[in-house]
Design an enzyme around this catalytic site. Sequence first.
Site, PDB file in Angstrom:
ATOM      1  N   ARG A   1       0.706  -1.313  -0.161  1.00  0.00           N
ATOM      2  CA  ARG A   1      -0.010  -0.162  -0.008  1.00  0.00           C
ATOM      3  C   ARG A   1       0.936   1.275   0.105  1.00  0.00           C
ATOM      4  NH1 ARG A   1      -2.492  -3.982   1.659  1.00  0.00           N
ATOM      5  NH2 ARG A   1      -0.649  -4.328   2.572  1.00  0.00           N
ATOM      6  N   THR A   2       1.838   1.267   0.973  1.00  0.00           N
ATOM      7  CA  THR A   2       2.410   2.539   1.081  1.00  0.00           C
ATOM      8  C   THR A   2       3.268   3.007  -0.065  1.00  0.00           C
ATOM      9  OG1 THR A   2       2.565   2.164   3.295  1.00  0.00           O
ATOM     10  CG2 THR A   2       4.013   4.071   2.655  1.00  0.00           C
TER      11      THR A   2
ATOM     12  N   LYS B   1      26.382  -3.909  -0.453  1.00  0.00           N
ATOM     13  CA  LYS B   1      27.741  -3.478  -0.448  1.00  0.00           C
ATOM     14  C   LYS B   1      28.771  -2.991   0.607  1.00  0.00           C
ATOM     15  CE  LYS B   1      27.111  -2.759  -5.083  1.00  0.00           C
ATOM     16  NZ  LYS B   1      27.403  -1.764  -6.460  1.00  0.00           N
TER      17      LYS B   1
ATOM     18  N   ARG C   1      11.074   3.841   3.736  1.00  0.00           N
ATOM     19  CA  ARG C   1      10.784   3.002   4.697  1.00  0.00           C
ATOM     20  C   ARG C   1      12.047   2.271   5.029  1.00  0.00           C
ATOM     21  NH1 ARG C   1       5.891  -1.089   4.679  1.00  0.00           N
ATOM     22  NH2 ARG C   1       4.808   1.061   5.030  1.00  0.00           N
TER      23      ARG C   1
ATOM     24  N   HIS D   1       4.652   5.589  11.592  1.00  0.00           N
ATOM     25  CA  HIS D   1       4.445   5.566  10.296  1.00  0.00           C
ATOM     26  C   HIS D   1       3.311   6.791  10.035  1.00  0.00           C
ATOM     27  CE1 HIS D   1       3.224   3.963   6.515  1.00  0.00           C
ATOM     28  NE2 HIS D   1       2.846   2.781   6.831  1.00  0.00           N
TER      29      HIS D   1
HETATM   30  N1   CP Z   1      -0.407  -0.070   5.930  1.00  0.00           N
HETATM   31  C1   CP Z   1       0.937  -0.337   5.318  1.00  0.00           C
HETATM   32  O1   CP Z   1       1.761   0.365   5.768  1.00  0.00           O
HETATM   33  O2   CP Z   1       0.790  -1.333   4.573  1.00  0.00           O
HETATM   34  P1   CP Z   1       2.206  -1.878   3.528  1.00  0.00           P
HETATM   35  O3   CP Z   1       3.213  -2.513   4.651  1.00  0.00           O
HETATM   36  O4   CP Z   1       1.479  -2.651   2.533  1.00  0.00           O
HETATM   37  O5   CP Z   1       2.593  -0.676   3.008  1.00  0.00           O
END
Ligand code: CP
Length: 302
Positions: free
Chosen positions: A51-52, A81, A102, A130
């Site tokens: 999703r993100t 590396k 991320r 998040h």
């Molecule tokens: N909700 C969320 O962060 O989903 P993903 O891990 O698929 O990005």
Amino acid sequence: MRHVTSSSQFTKEHLKDLFALATELKQNPSRYGQSLSGKVVATLFYEPSTRTRLSFESAIQRLGASLISTENAKEVSSAVKGESLSDTIRIVEGYAEAIVMRHHENDAAYEASKIAAVPIINAGGGSGEHPTQSLLDCFTIYEQRFSLDKLSIAVIGDLRYGRTVHSLVKMLSLFDDLTVYGVSLPGLELSEEYIHYIEEHGGRFISCRSLQGVPSDVDVLYQTRTQRERMSVAEGEVQEIIIDQHVLDRFEKHTIVLHPLPRNQEIAPEVDHDPRALYFEQAKNGMWVRMALLYMLLKENH
Ligand code: CP
């Protein structure tokens, strides 16, 4: 705001503007198709995501910007590396006007933001925060209630490692008269840090042993997945708290069910057909909210 590393950076004013723009984008997306034309945005993902990453990448392209992407940076970038994150940021900032990242370490985005010449957006950091998930969570609640004041919400499941809950309770603490019911799996309770945060900002935190302890008129059931990838095998051997139709039937018509997704067994598929189940709409809102965020960071500041 230049970087987005924590949900605590946002004010009520930020959210008001962002939700207004997300609503406008949702209604009139074609008006914004060239807004970020000529800009390049990088997505740098060291942990898995559906999703993100894809909602950010869709948002980037729907605003007319170009995308450069590393979807599995832990294995296919020069991190393999031995390149440090700070060196990687110094390189990628030369190629892009913003970096969406991320990472498996809680503070990676914050550390990156200290040295980056372009905006850093935290798209999930370890078991920490998040913040862009909390934006879309709050937007989805706002669409239903037109206000985030006087909200009651049950946060359910893995409250210890679940970074979406951490960012969400911080963001909701901006608003008046918040009540948070914590329904955690054994050993996976919300840490004192977040309970203090809620209480310091005037909210209430009520710990419940099970969903039976949550009042039937609660506004939101926020279910989460057990983050087994962050625990030992023994720690992950917990009895899940499951929302099925029988459980949901006890709650009122206005009680909505959210989940950041992905899910495992904690929401039964039969619940998907209940009009109160909004988690797929919530995930779609991620794209509109992230479009609004990118627009504000890259268009309005330049
Ligand atoms: N909700 C969320 O962060 O989903 P993903 O891990 O698929 O990005």
